[in-house]
Design an enzyme around this catalytic site. Sequence first.
Site, mmCIF file in Angstrom:
data_model
loop_
_atom_site.group_PDB
_atom_site.id
_atom_site.type_symbol
_atom_site.label_atom_id
_atom_site.label_comp_id
_atom_site.label_asym_id
_atom_site.label_seq_id
_atom_site.Cartn_x
_atom_site.Cartn_y
_atom_site.Cartn_z
ATOM 1 N N SER A 10 0.831 -1.200 0.000
ATOM 2 C CA SER A 10 0.000 0.000 0.000
ATOM 3 C C SER A 10 0.870 1.256 0.000
ATOM 4 C CB SER A 10 -0.934 -0.017 1.207
ATOM 5 O OG SER A 10 -0.207 -0.282 2.381
ATOM 6 N N GLU A 12 0.822 5.562 0.953
ATOM 7 C CA GLU A 12 0.124 6.619 1.704
ATOM 8 C C GLU A 12 0.350 8.008 1.090
ATOM 9 O OE1 GLU A 12 0.343 6.279 6.039
ATOM 10 O OE2 GLU A 12 0.871 8.403 6.103
ATOM 11 N N ALA A 46 -3.081 15.316 9.566
ATOM 12 C CA ALA A 46 -1.652 15.237 9.908
ATOM 13 C C ALA A 46 -0.916 16.409 9.280
ATOM 14 C CB ALA A 46 -1.057 13.921 9.415
ATOM 15 N N ASP A 103 -2.344 13.189 16.005
ATOM 16 C CA ASP A 103 -1.520 14.128 16.755
ATOM 17 C C ASP A 103 -2.282 15.432 16.847
ATOM 18 O OD1 ASP A 103 0.710 12.687 17.532
ATOM 19 O OD2 ASP A 103 1.509 12.753 15.492
ATOM 20 N N ALA A 115 -6.764 5.625 20.391
ATOM 21 C CA ALA A 115 -7.197 4.959 19.150
ATOM 22 C C ALA A 115 -8.065 3.732 19.437
ATOM 23 C CB ALA A 115 -5.970 4.570 18.327
ATOM 24 N N TYR A 137 4.322 0.601 16.880
ATOM 25 C CA TYR A 137 5.621 1.278 16.970
ATOM 26 C C TYR A 137 6.751 0.336 17.377
ATOM 27 C CZ TYR A 137 2.308 5.052 16.746
ATOM 28 O OH TYR A 137 1.280 5.861 16.321
ATOM 29 N N HIS A 141 6.227 4.161 20.820
ATOM 30 C CA HIS A 141 5.638 5.489 20.610
ATOM 31 C C HIS A 141 6.333 6.485 21.547
ATOM 32 C CE1 HIS A 141 2.598 8.710 21.012
ATOM 33 N NE2 HIS A 141 2.354 8.412 19.750
ATOM 34 N N LYS A 157 -6.166 -2.200 20.970
ATOM 35 C CA LYS A 157 -6.739 -1.838 19.661
ATOM 36 C C LYS A 157 -7.136 -3.093 18.883
ATOM 37 C CE LYS A 157 -3.120 1.053 18.652
ATOM 38 N NZ LYS A 157 -2.385 2.198 18.060
ATOM 39 N N PHE A 208 11.271 14.822 11.056
ATOM 40 C CA PHE A 208 10.158 13.889 11.295
ATOM 41 C C PHE A 208 10.552 12.846 12.332
ATOM 42 C CE2 PHE A 208 8.649 14.253 6.639
ATOM 43 C CZ PHE A 208 7.742 15.238 6.967
ATOM 44 N N HIS A 258 4.020 -0.875 3.561
ATOM 45 C CA HIS A 258 3.187 0.319 3.407
ATOM 46 C C HIS A 258 4.133 1.497 3.207
ATOM 47 C CE1 HIS A 258 -0.256 3.033 4.202
ATOM 48 N NE2 HIS A 258 0.589 3.751 4.930
HETATM 49 P P1 FAD Z 1 -2.812 5.298 20.462
HETATM 50 O O1 FAD Z 1 -2.821 3.886 20.082
HETATM 51 O O2 FAD Z 1 -4.020 5.878 21.110
HETATM 52 O O3 FAD Z 1 -1.554 5.505 21.414
HETATM 53 C C1 FAD Z 1 -1.049 6.809 21.716
HETATM 54 C C2 FAD Z 1 -0.173 6.784 22.956
HETATM 55 O O4 FAD Z 1 -0.992 6.576 24.096
HETATM 56 C C3 FAD Z 1 0.881 5.671 22.990
HETATM 57 O O5 FAD Z 1 2.004 6.157 23.699
HETATM 58 C C4 FAD Z 1 0.203 4.571 23.786
HETATM 59 O O6 FAD Z 1 1.163 3.738 24.419
HETATM 60 C C5 FAD Z 1 -0.634 5.381 24.777
HETATM 61 N N1 FAD Z 1 -1.908 4.749 25.160
HETATM 62 C C6 FAD Z 1 -2.776 4.095 24.345
HETATM 63 N N2 FAD Z 1 -3.865 3.686 25.033
HETATM 64 C C7 FAD Z 1 -3.672 4.098 26.313
HETATM 65 C C8 FAD Z 1 -4.451 3.994 27.513
HETATM 66 N N3 FAD Z 1 -5.624 3.367 27.521
HETATM 67 N N4 FAD Z 1 -3.961 4.542 28.653
HETATM 68 C C9 FAD Z 1 -2.764 5.183 28.655
HETATM 69 N N5 FAD Z 1 -1.983 5.305 27.546
HETATM 70 C C10 FAD Z 1 -2.431 4.778 26.390
HETATM 71 N N6 FAD Z 1 -1.377 11.153 12.703
HETATM 72 C C11 FAD Z 1 -2.354 11.963 12.233
HETATM 73 O O7 FAD Z 1 -2.603 13.022 12.845
HETATM 74 N N7 FAD Z 1 -3.053 11.660 11.081
HETATM 75 C C12 FAD Z 1 -2.823 10.522 10.386
HETATM 76 O O8 FAD Z 1 -3.466 10.280 9.375
HETATM 77 C C13 FAD Z 1 -1.810 9.635 10.858
HETATM 78 N N8 FAD Z 1 -1.545 8.461 10.218
HETATM 79 C C14 FAD Z 1 -0.638 7.561 10.761
HETATM 80 C C15 FAD Z 1 -0.446 6.325 10.150
HETATM 81 C C16 FAD Z 1 0.454 5.402 10.679
HETATM 82 C C17 FAD Z 1 0.605 4.053 10.017
HETATM 83 C C18 FAD Z 1 1.207 5.729 11.851
HETATM 84 C C19 FAD Z 1 2.205 4.766 12.420
HETATM 85 C C20 FAD Z 1 1.018 6.958 12.459
HETATM 86 C C21 FAD Z 1 0.092 7.888 11.943
HETATM 87 N N9 FAD Z 1 -0.155 9.129 12.558
HETATM 88 C C22 FAD Z 1 -1.112 9.983 12.048
HETATM 89 C C23 FAD Z 1 0.558 9.495 13.781
HETATM 90 C C24 FAD Z 1 -0.238 9.053 15.017
HETATM 91 O O9 FAD Z 1 -1.481 9.708 15.076
HETATM 92 C C25 FAD Z 1 0.588 9.403 16.221
HETATM 93 O O10 FAD Z 1 1.680 8.540 16.323
HETATM 94 C C26 FAD Z 1 -0.189 9.485 17.519
HETATM 95 O O11 FAD Z 1 0.621 10.165 18.455
HETATM 96 C C27 FAD Z 1 -0.584 8.131 18.101
HETATM 97 O O12 FAD Z 1 -1.578 7.551 17.385
HETATM 98 P P2 FAD Z 1 -2.059 6.038 17.742
HETATM 99 O O13 FAD Z 1 -3.240 5.800 16.917
HETATM 100 O O14 FAD Z 1 -0.928 5.104 17.655
HETATM 101 O O15 FAD Z 1 -2.490 6.276 19.271
#
Ligand code: FAD
Length: 280
Positions: A10, A12, A46, A103, A115, A137, A141, A157, A208, A258
């Site tokens: 894929s 992006e 993003a 973010d 998420a 990650y 992360h 998740k 980045f 990807h």
């Molecule tokens: P989560 O899975 O929610 O995790 C975020 C942080 O919180 C982690 O440190 C995790 O350990 C912690 N955490 C999770 N659940 C809990 C809980 N219940 N209690 C306490 N801590 C917890 N960003 C954008 O803005 N737009 C995009 O389109 C985008 N696309 C991306 C695509 C990919 C493939 C990747 C790898 C990243 C992308 N990002 C994007 C960046 C991403 O949004 C950031 O890395 C963001 O900071 C974390 O997103 P996540 O979905 O992994 O978050």
Amino acid sequence: MSVDESNKYSIEFYPPRTAEGETKLDAVHEKLAQLNPDFFSVTYGAGGSTKQGTQQIVLRYSARGSNVAPHLSFGGTDDEEVRTLLAAYKEAGINRLVALRGDLPSGAASHHRFASELVNFIRQETGDHFHIDVACYPESHPDSTSYDADVEFFKLKVDAGANSAITQYFYNSDAYFRFVDYCQGKGIDVPIVPGIMPITNYENLSRFSQNCGAEIPRWLRNRLEGFGDKKEDLREFGIEVVTALCDNLLDGGAPGLHFYSMNLAGSVTRIWNNLALSER
Ligand code: FAD
């Protein structure tokens, strides 16, 4: 819902902020569509891009015959906005999403939802309609308190209904293979597809990587710094390094790749063809 084994490779995009950027992306999409990727994905909010931009690009390239997976997050907005988007995507025949916390724009106070909560919400609202990808990650992360906690939250998740995952980019394949083993040991059984960042511009990559916690190994950093203004030489070297990384990942059993295209076609096309992905 079973994972579609054919969804392996894929690419992006991010939604451009200007009309000129859109015209350029249309040309990039046209070139990359010839590689026949299993799907394109389009980021959401993003790097300051607009949320409306995501929907427009997704619908446009979907209408041109590509499989397109929108990225989606709550991103500080209410449930209704996400519900409306889900309905619009469903209506347009979209059946895959990348669900993220996202973010925050600078200045915003705090994240209110992880998420895993979004994955739950999508399943509640739309059942099994969407194949859901989530992020993970291999080098942890940047906000995580420990390697183990990060994997536990990744598992949340998957338990909420994610079908597969895409990793943050990395240049050390051991980080990926060790991560996959560790996740499997914790009962995470979805495909974990490596996210691949082609190397085209050292300054941007360095910035980045600093923000997202991806490590550029010292040897690689030193080589890249050595190219100075020779941007074309740097790109050629980047293609060689990233092709070797991908080859190693696929040989070691990675279920796909990807590509973070950064809206550029050149390096992705060269790496793709070096690996003969269209036939692989
Ligand atoms: P989560 O899975 O929610 O995790 C975020 C942080 O919180 C982690 O440190 C995790 O350990 C912690 N955490 C999770 N659940 C809990 C809980 N219940 N209690 C306490 N801590 C917890 N960003 C954008 O803005 N737009 C995009 O389109 C985008 N696309 C991306 C695509 C990919 C493939 C990747 C790898 C990243 C992308 N990002 C994007 C960046 C991403 O949004 C950031 O890395 C963001 O900071 C974390 O997103 P996540 O979905 O992994 O978050």
